[in-house]
Design an enzyme around this catalytic site. Structure first.
Site, PDB file in Angstrom:
ATOM      1  N   VAL A   1       0.839  -1.201   0.000  1.00 18.45           N
ATOM      2  CA  VAL A   1       0.000   0.000   0.000  1.00 18.45           C
ATOM      3  C   VAL A   1       0.873   1.250   0.000  1.00 18.45           C
ATOM      4  O   VAL A   1       0.625   2.203  -0.736  1.00 18.45           O
ATOM      5  CB  VAL A   1      -0.929   0.009   1.244  1.00 18.45           C
ATOM      6  CG1 VAL A   1      -1.583   1.365   1.451  1.00 18.45           C
ATOM      7  CG2 VAL A   1      -1.989  -1.074   1.118  1.00 18.45           C
ATOM      8  N   ASP A   2       1.916   1.236   0.825  1.00 16.16           N
ATOM      9  CA  ASP A   2       2.816   2.381   0.964  1.00 16.16           C
ATOM     10  C   ASP A   2       3.423   2.754  -0.394  1.00 16.16           C
ATOM     11  O   ASP A   2       3.384   3.924  -0.810  1.00 16.16           O
ATOM     12  CB  ASP A   2       3.923   2.010   1.963  1.00 16.16           C
ATOM     13  CG  ASP A   2       4.672   3.211   2.522  1.00 16.16           C
ATOM     14  OD1 ASP A   2       4.205   4.344   2.366  1.00 16.16           O
ATOM     15  OD2 ASP A   2       5.732   2.991   3.136  1.00 16.16           O
TER      16      ASP A   2
ATOM     17  N   SER B   1      -1.559  -3.654   8.513  1.00 13.25           N
ATOM     18  CA  SER B   1      -0.722  -4.760   9.001  1.00 13.25           C
ATOM     19  C   SER B   1      -1.084  -6.134   8.444  1.00 13.25           C
ATOM     20  O   SER B   1      -0.423  -7.121   8.769  1.00 13.25           O
ATOM     21  CB  SER B   1      -0.694  -4.831  10.540  1.00 13.25           C
ATOM     22  OG  SER B   1       0.000  -3.723  11.066  1.00 13.25           O
TER      23      SER B   1
END
Length: 174
Positions: free
Chosen positions: A37-38, A122
């Protein structure tokens, strides 16, 4: 802030294309971009997102905390970065995972954001068990007082989508 609760919705799709006030990034402590995602948020948002991360978070960000930057080229106005616990590296404190969602809503309230799109924090490379990651997200977003009107969990893939929908169906009053 505020006494009401966000409406929690689930959408299957691409976090980076959501038409919302703020999109939540599952960042790492360094706050300099990464994978998953980052990486997708930094790629879609362009260099302005990284430049703002460097300027605003010279020491990075603690696990369980949240902070915001510009969204650069994304359709959203802001990116709210959260650092989830790395289950694979032995960070097993569920309180840190819950804190990511709580802190993201607090930051959204500071910004005046009314619609916020979340990934499942996470649950990817950090290896948090999927059903529990979904439960932590949905329960926290549904129970935390906020001015946010819609907390949208954006899922990628069948397993994640099913887990979030199951958690949502298990909420009281739904």
């Amino acid at each position: 802030m505020g006494g009401h609760r966000a409406r929690v919705t689930v959408v299957r799709g691409d976090l980076t294309t959501q038409q919302v006030d703020a999109v939540v990034n599952a960042a790492n402590r360094r706050m300099r971009g990464g994978g998953g995602v980052d990486g997708a948020i930094h790629a879609a948002g362009g260099p302005a997102v990284l430049a703002d991360c460097v300027a605003r978070f010279p020491q990075g960000l603690a696990t369980g905390d949240a902070g915001w930057t510009t969204a650069g080229e994304l359709p959203a106005r802001w990116v709210i970065h959260v650092v989830g616990p790395n289950h694979r590296a032995g960070e097993r404190d569920r309180g840190l995972l819950v804190s990511c969602y709580r802190r993201a809503l607090e930051v959204a309230d500071e910004l005046g954001a009314r619609t916020v799109a979340f990934p499942l924090v996470s649950a990817g490379v950090y290896g948090w068990p999927l059903a529990d990651a979904a439960q932590a997200a949905v329960e926290t977003l549904a129970s935390t007082p906020t001015q946010v009107e819609e907390a949208r969990v954006v899922t990628f893939g069948d397993a994640t989508d099913a887990a979030v929908r199951a958690a949502l169906a298990g909420l009281p009053g739904t």
